[in-house]
Scaffold this motif. Structure first.
Motif, PDB file in Angstrom:
ATOM      1  N   SER A  61       0.837  -0.911   0.059  1.00 57.57           N
ATOM      2  CA  SER A  61       0.114  -0.226  -0.465  1.00 57.57           C
ATOM      3  C   SER A  61       0.585   1.077   0.132  1.00 57.57           C
ATOM      4  N   ASN A  62       1.824   1.098   0.869  1.00 62.91           N
ATOM      5  CA  ASN A  62       2.667   2.586   0.563  1.00 62.91           C
ATOM      6  C   ASN A  62       3.194   2.673  -0.800  1.00 62.91           C
ATOM      7  N   GLU A  63       2.981   2.101  -1.715  1.00 62.48           N
ATOM      8  CA  GLU A  63       4.224   1.477  -3.152  1.00 62.48           C
ATOM      9  C   GLU A  63       3.045   3.014  -4.497  1.00 62.48           C
ATOM     10  N   HIS A  64       1.511   1.786  -3.460  1.00 68.28           N
ATOM     11  CA  HIS A  64       0.441   2.604  -4.582  1.00 68.28           C
ATOM     12  C   HIS A  64       0.266   3.460  -4.014  1.00 68.28           C
ATOM     13  N   LYS A  65       0.271   3.821  -2.845  1.00 73.04           N
ATOM     14  CA  LYS A  65       0.065   5.818  -2.073  1.00 73.04           C
ATOM     15  C   LYS A  65       1.065   6.502  -2.756  1.00 73.04           C
ATOM     16  N   VAL A  66       2.348   6.421  -3.238  1.00 71.18           N
ATOM     17  CA  VAL A  66       3.098   6.728  -3.981  1.00 71.18           C
ATOM     18  C   VAL A  66       2.601   7.210  -5.185  1.00 71.18           C
ATOM     19  N   ILE A  67       2.434   6.495  -5.667  1.00 67.72           N
ATOM     20  CA  ILE A  67       2.248   6.445  -7.123  1.00 67.72           C
ATOM     21  C   ILE A  67       0.889   7.391  -7.091  1.00 67.72           C
ATOM     22  N   ASN A  68      -0.165   7.514  -6.990  1.00 67.39           N
ATOM     23  CA  ASN A  68      -1.702   8.045  -6.971  1.00 67.39           C
ATOM     24  C   ASN A  68      -1.202   9.530  -6.676  1.00 67.39           C
ATOM     25  N   TYR A  72      -2.125  12.079  -9.085  1.00 66.63           N
ATOM     26  CA  TYR A  72      -3.153  13.096  -8.421  1.00 66.63           C
ATOM     27  C   TYR A  72      -2.410  14.185  -8.260  1.00 66.63           C
ATOM     28  N   ARG A  73      -1.418  14.680  -8.026  1.00 66.36           N
ATOM     29  CA  ARG A  73      -0.548  16.299  -7.907  1.00 66.36           C
ATOM     30  C   ARG A  73      -0.273  16.542  -9.099  1.00 66.36           C
ATOM     31  N   SER A  93      13.557  11.682  -2.157  1.00 67.12           N
ATOM     32  CA  SER A  93      14.400  11.129  -1.807  1.00 67.12           C
ATOM     33  C   SER A  93      14.474  10.348  -0.270  1.00 67.12           C
ATOM     34  N   MET A  94      13.681  11.249   0.679  1.00 67.77           N
ATOM     35  CA  MET A  94      12.958  10.145   1.667  1.00 67.77           C
ATOM     36  C   MET A  94      12.034   9.496   1.498  1.00 67.77           C
ATOM     37  N   PHE A  95      11.207   8.966   0.588  1.00 66.39           N
ATOM     38  CA  PHE A  95      10.833   7.846   0.413  1.00 66.39           C
ATOM     39  C   PHE A  95      11.078   6.795   0.167  1.00 66.39           C
ATOM     40  N   LEU A  96      12.579   6.939  -0.579  1.00 69.01           N
ATOM     41  CA  LEU A  96      13.671   5.393  -1.485  1.00 69.01           C
ATOM     42  C   LEU A  96      14.021   5.221  -0.366  1.00 69.01           C
ATOM     43  N   HIS A  97      14.787   6.385   0.335  1.00 64.37           N
ATOM     44  CA  HIS A  97      15.149   5.862   1.657  1.00 64.37           C
ATOM     45  C   HIS A  97      14.904   5.561   3.312  1.00 64.37           C
ATOM     46  N   SER A  98      13.391   5.407   2.970  1.00 63.70           N
ATOM     47  CA  SER A  98      13.273   4.926   3.993  1.00 63.70           C
ATOM     48  C   SER A  98      11.586   3.377   3.818  1.00 63.70           C
ATOM     49  N   VAL A 212       3.786   7.432 -14.113  1.00 60.72           N
ATOM     50  CA  VAL A 212       4.767   7.452 -12.701  1.00 60.72           C
ATOM     51  C   VAL A 212       4.887   6.276 -12.237  1.00 60.72           C
ATOM     52  N   ASN A 213       6.000   5.464 -12.769  1.00 57.26           N
ATOM     53  CA  ASN A 213       6.789   3.839 -12.382  1.00 57.26           C
ATOM     54  C   ASN A 213       7.983   3.917 -11.182  1.00 57.26           C
TER      55      ASN A 213
END
Length: 920
Positions: A61-68, A72-73, A93-98, A212-213
């Motif tokens: 769900s985390n990856e799914h939320k980032v893509i959506n 959306y933005r 970058s914070m998302f990829l790091h975490s 978005v991939n």
């Protein structure tokens, strides 16, 4: 294997019954234990799946939320991405790091600009991208075949920028291609990343040309699937909607080559597709070559339905091992019980043996076609094998006998009938070989010979005087094999004997011999002579019947060919039309039956005979057509060519003009002037007669030619003798109410030329021919004015009427069922597909395929025949051109005509029947 007595066999039967009861008890207990074990395994699966699913769904769900969120933005304001926003860079970058599952995020705008943010942790990855040693993030921008790489440290401080040609084409990326056909978050099938030289998988979504991939780390995903509470030997693996393996429980992942994944694991991944539609609360058993597995599955659902499935698989041996241990204990107990039952089973078997001998004797008599007699006394039981053998022999004989009867009733070819019956009877009699001899001209002739597996054909039979070796006999005999055959069979060192069975017809006359060959090792008492005689009785009657049918067919064929020959002989102008058309039609039909172009057309022997007869008799109605019409070569011809009458009239007129000229000269007229006038008149007469002669034989007569004929008809001549003198009574009736005249037209249409009493009737309810009022019109002007050809409309009706006569003659003949369509085929060869044919005006599918074949054969033969007096024979190209014109008008079958030409049937026919100058 030693034989068993019936007592032993019965004892075994009782033991088997005991074993069956024990086995049933064991089986029921086994099923209960199996159900309990599989329930435990399922509970273990479900608990493991529940725990792992909780972790994976959270990660997923985390990856799914980032893509959506990115979609959306930025889907409505992609212009902001012409330069990568610093805030977005920091967030991603914070998302990829975490997030330990994500490796890279890629964004493709409407103008095909690619922004890709990579986290580069390992030295190997830094080497692939050419990154500085302290680089932690890489931001790629690719557009217009150019690439800009920006390297950042972990604090997002820009370290270095590199400008170089684009290293990848976004259109070729599998995730970008799949995004075009999907408007939801989709898991892309694993593919080989040529840049990293490893297999990856990703999640992608495209909305309003913004794509978005998110590249996923399969190793991290595999780690999240670990579960220490799994019992037995259970595996967990993750699959996408295409049943592709994404991750395994033990840490192996999709980045490995397919060859490195154990074959059974790969097979389980493919087999998991079977449980997608099954109940997720039950186990599905999957069988491999060496192992069995129980599989269950659960889907990792989200609001867009990505259909990722988590599968658990446990080896069946781990579940069933405790059950097998208990099964062995029950088996030993059952064997002990069976040993206790053994004395009882022997006593019961002893009581069962009494009636067996009676049954065995009865079955043996029946198997040998003897009258079975039931025995009333009881005897000691013999081997059960005898009973089984007798019953098997009975069954075999009955099957072979009925098969023999079927062959006798269906086979039409005499030689095939002899071969089939000989082979079947040899099998029924268990003989090593068989010889069939039939009487021909008071001598015996071999029709079939086979010994062991060697069959002698009629072509390679040795030159043996069969009549010297064998003589016909009235009864069945057994004697020694002649030395000639002993040598022929290469059995000089192994003696054989033979059984001679006479073949008789219905009058019990011997028509041949059926001889069976046996090695001396075969006891004679094992040979059923009654069976051999029964087979021979059917065989003899069948041969006689088939020969009689063949003679009748030959008689019918000869009669048909005599009729066709008589029709051709009646008019030498039609030559051998009735003989050539069957040959040509058969060639077309054979070629069509072997072609895939006409799959519904079957041309077996019955169909061949039916078409051949129809072709031979297609013009049999011409026996009613007057010969002078069929042979009419000129327009004035009836029984003779009436041009001679008209020539005589012109001669009379010429002499009258000469006499009138002489009279004028004697009366004192100027001789030169009179002679000049006479010569002019004679030249006009010569011109007029030449025109009449031309119209009499011309292929076409124009309107101007007809007008000229009417001008010539104005010339009169004076007969002297009464034209009624010397006429028959029927001819005199044509002069009723016809006054005598002193002058007649040199070309006349007289009332006496009109022949009434039409004898060729046409039923208008069945046929479309228009019946004329007159039987014929012999008028000279009328016939000379025929536009095309030589026959007038009344004569045309008489010729066309032959097809009605053909139908009515053939319909009166009692054709058998397989020849029942002869009248329909023969009577439709003048029909046209467009409905303008005759005699019934059939069209389209109303005309059978055989009739279409006959129509093409009839027209082609008529066009190319060189023995027609009224026309010149056409060359192949001319004939085919005319037939193509007919097909284009819808008169002939275009497909069949094209096939006729493509198969070069005209050329093959022409080489045999046409002149050399016609073969162009």
């Amino acid at each position: 294997m030693p034989k068993l007595s019936i007592i032993t066999f019965s004892t075994i039967a009782v033991l088997m019954s005991s074993l069956l009861i024990s086995s049933t008890f064991i089986y029921l207990n086994y099923q209960n234990r199996l159900e309990y074990a599989t329930t435990q395994a399922l509970n273990n699966h479900q608990q493991a799946l529940k725990d792992v699913l909780t972790r994976i769904r959270s990660d997923y769900s985390n990856e799914h939320k980032v893509i959506n969120s990115l979609i959306y933005r930025y889907q409505a304001k992609q212009a902001l991405l012409k330069e990568f926003p610093p805030l977005l860079l920091r967030e991603l970058s914070m998302f990829l790091h975490s997030d330990e599952h994500a490796d890279a995020i890629m964004i493709v705008t409407a103008d095909n600009t690619l922004w890709a943010l990579h986290q580069i942790k390992s030295a190997e990855t830094k080497g692939l991208f050419g990154a500085p040693h302290n680089a932690y993030f890489l931001l790629q921008k690719i557009n217009d075949n150019k690439e800009v790489r920006s390297f950042y440290d972990q604090a997002l401080t820009l370290i270095e920028k590199q400008a170089l040609p684009a290293t990848l084409n976004i259109e070729e990326r599998p995730w970008y291609q799949q995004a075009k056909t999907a408007h939801k978050v989709t898991v892309v099938e694993p593919y080989l990343d040529n840049f990293r030289n490893e297999k990856v998988f990703s999640m992608v979504k495209q909305v309003n040309q913004l794509t978005v991939n998110l590249d996923l780390n399969s190793q991290a995903l595999s780690e999240s699937m670990r579960h220490d509470a799994l019992k037995f030997n259970t595996w967990l693996f993750l699959m996408n909607s295409q049943n592709k393996l994404l991750a395994l429980q033990d840490g192996q992942n999709i980045q490995l080559n397919n060859q490195q994944i154990a074959p059974w694991q790969t097979w389980l991944a493919h087999s998991a597709a079977q449980v997608r539609s099954s109940d997720s609360h039950s186990l599905t058993k999957i069988q491999t070559k060496n192992q069995s597995w129980y599989i269950s599955a659960s889907e990792i659902n989200n609001e867009e339905g990505s259909n990722i499935m988590l599968v658990a698989a446990t080896e069946a041996e781990d579940i069933l091992a405790p059950i097998y241990a208990q099964l062995y204990q029950w088996l030993f107990i059952s064997i002990g019980l069976c040993l206790l039952v053994l004395p009882l089973s022997y006593f019961v078997a002893h009581l069962m043996t009494r009636p067996i001998r009676q049954v065995n004797e009865y079955a043996s008599q029946l198997a040998n076609f003897e009258a079975p007699k039931k025995s009333t006394r009881y005897a000691q039981v013999t081997e059960i094998e005898e009973l089984a053998h007798s019953l098997e022999l009975l069954h075999s004989n009955l099957v072979e006998f009925f098969s023999l009867l079927e062959t006798l009733s269906k086979e039409q070819n005499l030689q095939h009938l002899i071969d089939k019956i000989a082979i079947k009877s040899m099998q029924m009699m268990h003989a090593e070989g068989c010889l069939i001899l039939l009487t021909k001209n008071q001598a015996l002739v071999a029709e079939f010979l086979q010994y062991h597996k060697q069959k002698f054909t009629l072509d390679n039979l040795p030159n043996i005087d069969w009549h010297a070796l064998y003589t016909t006999c009235d009864t069945t005999k057994i004697n020694k094999l002649p030395e000639t055959l002993q040598t022929l069979f290469s059995q000089a060192d192994s003696e054989c004997y033979q059984v001679l069975v006479p073949l008789k017809n219905r009058e019990q006359q011997v028509i041949g011999l059926q001889i069976y060959f046996y090695p001396v090792s075969m006891p004679q008492e094992h040979i059923s002579l009654k069976l051999a005689e029964q087979v021979a009785a059917f065989f003899g009657v069948a041969i006689e019947g088939r020969k009689l049918v063949n003679r009748q067919e030959k008689l019918l064929d000869s009669f048909i060919q005599v009729i066709a020959g008589a029709i051709d002989t009646k008019s030498h102008y039609t030559g051998k039309h009735c003989q050539r058309v069957p040959e040509l039609a058969t060639q077309i039909a054979e070629a069509a039956s072997q072609s895939t172009q006409f799959p519904n057309f079957h041309f077996d022997e019955s169909a061949r005979r039916q078409l051949s007869i129809a072709a031979w008799l297609h013009d049999c109605g011409k026996v009613t057509t007057p010969e002078y019409i069929v042979d009419k070569a000129t327009r004035l011809e009836t029984i003779y060519n009436r041009i001679h009458e008209i020539r005589t009239r012109f001669e009379v007129v010429k002499r009258d003009l000469e006499i009138d000229a002489l009279k004028e000269i004697l009366a004192g007229a100027d001789k030169s002037a009179v002679n000049a006038k006479l010569m002019k008149q004679i030249k006009q007469l010569e011109s007029d007669f030449a025109h009449v002669a031309y119209c009499n034989s011309a292929e076409f007569v124009s309107d101007s030619d007809k007008n000229k004929l009417h001008e010539i008809a104005q010339l009169n001549w004076q007969p002297y003798f009464n034209e009624r003198l010397g006429l028959s009574q029927e001819e005199l009736t044509q002069y009723t109410d016809y006054p005598e005249v002193s002058e007649l037209s040199i070309l006349a249409d007289k009332p006496s030329h009109l022949l009434y009493n039409q004898n060729l009737r046409c039923d208008s309810t069945k046929y479309n021919l228009q019946q004329p009022e007159l039987r014929n019109n012999l008028g000279e002007l009328y016939n000379l004015s025929v536009s095309a050809g030589t026959i007038n409309s009344e004569e045309r009706y008489a010729i066309n009427h032959h097809i009605i006569q053909t139908i009515e003659i053939l319909e009166k003949l009692p054709f058998p069922k397989h020849l029942s369509r002869v009248p329909e085929i023969a009577g439709a060869h003048h029909e046209k597909l467009n409905g303008n044919g005759y005699p019934k005006g059939l069209c389209g599918d109303e005309i059978s395929f055989e009739a279409r074949i006959l129509a093409i054969a009839d027209i082609f033969e008529a066009l190319t025949a060189s023995d027609r007096p009224y026309k010149k024979a056409k060359t192949l190209s001319q004939a085919i051109g005319i037939m193509q014109q007919l097909a284009s008008k819808g008169e002939l079958d275009q497909d069949l005509l094209n096939f006729f030409i493509a198969e070069k049937i005209p050329e093959h026919y022409g080489k045999v029947h046409l002149k050399a100058e016609q073969l162009n």
